[in-house]
Design an enzyme around this catalytic site. Structure first.
Site, mmCIF file in Angstrom:
data_model
loop_
_atom_site.group_PDB
_atom_site.id
_atom_site.type_symbol
_atom_site.label_atom_id
_atom_site.label_comp_id
_atom_site.label_asym_id
_atom_site.label_seq_id
_atom_site.Cartn_x
_atom_site.Cartn_y
_atom_site.Cartn_z
ATOM 1 N N GLY B 47 0.882 -1.169 0.000
ATOM 2 C CA GLY B 47 0.000 0.000 0.000
ATOM 3 C C GLY B 47 0.909 1.204 0.000
ATOM 4 N N GLU B 48 0.466 2.307 0.552
ATOM 5 C CA GLU B 48 1.343 3.472 0.671
ATOM 6 C C GLU B 48 1.873 3.540 2.092
ATOM 7 O OE1 GLU B 48 2.839 5.674 -1.283
ATOM 8 O OE2 GLU B 48 2.065 4.484 -2.948
ATOM 9 N N SER B 49 3.201 3.460 2.242
ATOM 10 C CA SER B 49 3.774 3.406 3.580
ATOM 11 C C SER B 49 3.513 4.695 4.363
ATOM 12 C CB SER B 49 5.274 3.121 3.511
ATOM 13 O OG SER B 49 5.929 4.149 2.802
ATOM 14 N N CYS B 79 6.545 -4.994 0.499
ATOM 15 C CA CYS B 79 6.592 -3.650 -0.094
ATOM 16 C C CYS B 79 6.464 -2.566 0.977
ATOM 17 C CB CYS B 79 5.541 -3.506 -1.192
ATOM 18 S SG CYS B 79 5.826 -2.075 -2.254
ATOM 19 N N ARG B 99 12.917 4.139 -0.702
ATOM 20 C CA ARG B 99 11.533 4.123 -1.202
ATOM 21 C C ARG B 99 11.506 4.450 -2.686
ATOM 22 N NH1 ARG B 99 7.686 7.970 1.269
ATOM 23 N NH2 ARG B 99 6.268 6.791 -0.031
ATOM 24 N N ILE B 127 5.864 -3.167 -7.571
ATOM 25 C CA ILE B 127 4.998 -2.038 -7.897
ATOM 26 C C ILE B 127 5.511 -0.796 -7.167
ATOM 27 C CG2 ILE B 127 2.629 -1.134 -7.855
ATOM 28 C CD1 ILE B 127 2.762 -3.614 -9.535
ATOM 29 N N ARG B 128 6.061 0.141 -7.913
ATOM 30 C CA ARG B 128 6.667 1.338 -7.278
ATOM 31 C C ARG B 128 7.427 0.905 -6.029
ATOM 32 N NH1 ARG B 128 4.853 6.772 -7.730
ATOM 33 N NH2 ARG B 128 4.952 6.769 -5.474
ATOM 34 N N HIS B 164 5.630 -8.365 -4.215
ATOM 35 C CA HIS B 164 4.303 -8.718 -3.702
ATOM 36 C C HIS B 164 3.945 -10.176 -3.982
ATOM 37 C CE1 HIS B 164 3.028 -4.596 -2.817
ATOM 38 N NE2 HIS B 164 3.665 -4.240 -3.916
ATOM 39 N N GLU B 166 1.755 -11.823 -2.663
ATOM 40 C CA GLU B 166 0.287 -11.943 -2.555
ATOM 41 C C GLU B 166 -0.411 -11.680 -3.884
ATOM 42 O OE1 GLU B 166 2.082 -9.476 -1.465
ATOM 43 O OE2 GLU B 166 1.043 -7.557 -1.624
#
Lengths: 291, 186
Positions: B47-49, B79, B99, B127-128, B164, B166
């Site tokens: 997600g977004e940390s 991630c 990051r 992903i990013r 990821h 998952e």
């Protein structure tokens, strides 16, 4: 490789789930949004409420302004291009935008065709009022869907009706027998394979956010309870009295959308909400652009 | 066995589905009162940390989670979850991360690579993504390096991946984590 990019782009949307994407017009606003917990920002020169007020043709934002926002924050940065405007989308891809919103908020550049989004490496999010629109956009290569709502009004009624309609159309497809799906595809004006996916999985093949008219933590919680996987907030934040506090409250409301007691605390002392315009008072229905 | 999944923001449902496929019960942590449930392990999802860190501290979850991990609760971060475990955040794993190490979304990619302790041909979706810039102690073991950058590590009962698992079909990394949890329970 095209398929691989489509997968990666759908997967970025998965990472945004449970989050709030906020409209910002300056690097300063972008920093406030990131600090408040936005999972991404939408960079644009004017927020929808001001686009509505100003009238005239509304276009892609100045790339320099978008770059300024990309430099200001570490979260994904999105930007809007006009419906069907291939060149604007190419420009946004050239500045390595994280997501393009092919958006009805801007003036449409093409009254018939949307962009063939499968030709791009960067991902696209598109608006949809119903399941047929959503599946047509996905067929064109959109890797994320949002309701159209009625941007810039602070009135959540349209987003609610789009989300409810989409969810009920999904439930209807799920309950059909397999031989009914061909006719359903015809009626929805959508590809059979996508109709079949929804029938089997009970959801869109991409992430589905709510957008348009969300102005309060309660609005955000409402959309989540109706099945949105996250929320776009446009004019609702920076047209309000205390943007930082309201933004943070909406972020928390999206995470704990089922906890009414917490929502009550979050809704306290947020200052003035954006004034808003009722659905009946607006002359231009942006949601009717691009079907 | 019951594994807690941090569900503040991001792709937590994907982890829950993966664990359920492996026959493990899961529950979501959305606020402090959820944390009171008994648990055998913890997943920190992608997600977004920045969002997750902010919500962790606002909801009073940061310190309880940190203490539980220090106390030996098995944890698996992917991630953003890896960023949370790093020295500059929860600080329970001895590494520093960069990051958005591969740039913006155009830099996101998928590859297949060997992972120490898992085997060959592990699918990896970035992903990013971040990567581990610097390992700060010998307690932290590198599990995978892609193009000269560390993308998976283990330290005692903690593990972290920059990619990821998952999002792919391969269940070996989750199974590896479940095995850590099983050994801890014994």
């Amino acid at each position: 490789m095209t398929n691989n990019r489509q997968d990666l782009n759908r997967q970025l949307a998965q990472m945004l789930k449970g989050g709030v994407i906020m409209d910002v017009t300056t690097p300063e606003q972008a920093r406030i949004a990131e600090e408040a917990g936005a999972c991404a920002v939408m960079a644009l020169e004017r927020i929808p409420a001001d686009i509505r007020a100003a009238g005239g043709v509304s276009r892609m934002s100045d790339p320099k302004m978008i770059r300024g926002i990309q430099e200001a924050v570490s979260i994904p940065v999105m930007a809007k291009c006009r419906i069907g405007h291939i060149a604007e989308a190419q420009i946004l891809q050239a500045i390595e935008i994280d997501y393009i919103d092919e958006s009805e908020v801007l003036s449409p550049a093409d009254n018939i065709y949307h962009i063939d989004k499968t030709k791009f490496d960067v991902p696209f999010v598109c608006g949809a009022k119903n399941l047929g629109e959503a599946l047509r956009r996905i067929a064109e290569g959109a890797t994320m869907i949002r309701t159209k709502g009625e941007p810039g009004t602070g009135d959540v009624v349209q987003a609610v009706s789009h989300m409810r309609l989409m969810q009920s159309e999904i439930r209807r497809l799920v309950s059909m027998s397999e031989d009914e799906l061909f006719e359903a595809a015809k009626q929805l004006q959508a590809p059979y394979e996508l109709v079949r996916f929804v029938h089997e999985n009970g959801k869109l093949p991409v992430v589905n956010f709510a957008a348009g008219g969300v102005a309060t933590p309660a609005d955000a919680a409402l959309m989540m309870q109706l099945g949105a996987e996250g929320v776009f907030v446009g004019s609702g934040i920076f047209k309000s009295g205390n943007p930082a506090k309201r933004a943070a409250a909406i972020v928390q409301a999206v995470t704990n959308y089922q906890d009414a007691k917490l929502l009550a605390e979050l809704s306290e002392d947020l200052g003035e909400a954006m004034v808003g315009i009722n659905e009946q008072e607006i002359e231009l229905l942006m949601a009717e652009r691009g079907k | 066995m019951n594994i807690a999944v941090l569900a503040l923001q991001g792709a937590f449902i994907e982890h829950e589905q993966m664990l359920q496929r492996l026959g493990v019960e899961t529950f979501e942590i959305r606020q402090l009162r959820d944390w009171q449930h008994p648990k055998d392990g913890l997943i920190l999802p992608g997600g977004e940390s920045t969002v997750q860190m902010r919500l962790l501290s606002q909801l009073g979850l940061l310190e309880p989670i940190r203490q539980a991990i220090i106390g030996g609760l098995p944890v698996f971060g992917t991630c953003a979850g890896m960023i949370l475990l790093s020295a500059d955040h929860l600080g329970t794993m001895d590494f520093r991360v960069r990051r958005n190490a591969y740039g913006r979304q155009l830099g996101s990619f998928h590859t297949i690579h060997h992972v120490e302790g898992i085997g060959d041909e592990v699918p990896m979706t970035f992903i990013r993504a971040p990567y581990i810039e610097e390992v700060l102690s010998g307690d932290c073991q590198v599990m995978a390096e892609v193009d000269g950058h560390i993308v998976a590590a283990r330290q005692g009962r903690q593990m972290a991946t920059a990619f990821h698992p998952e999002l792919d079909e391969d269940t070996r990394l989750h199974q590896y984590f479940i095995d850590i949890v099983k050994k801890t329970a014994v």
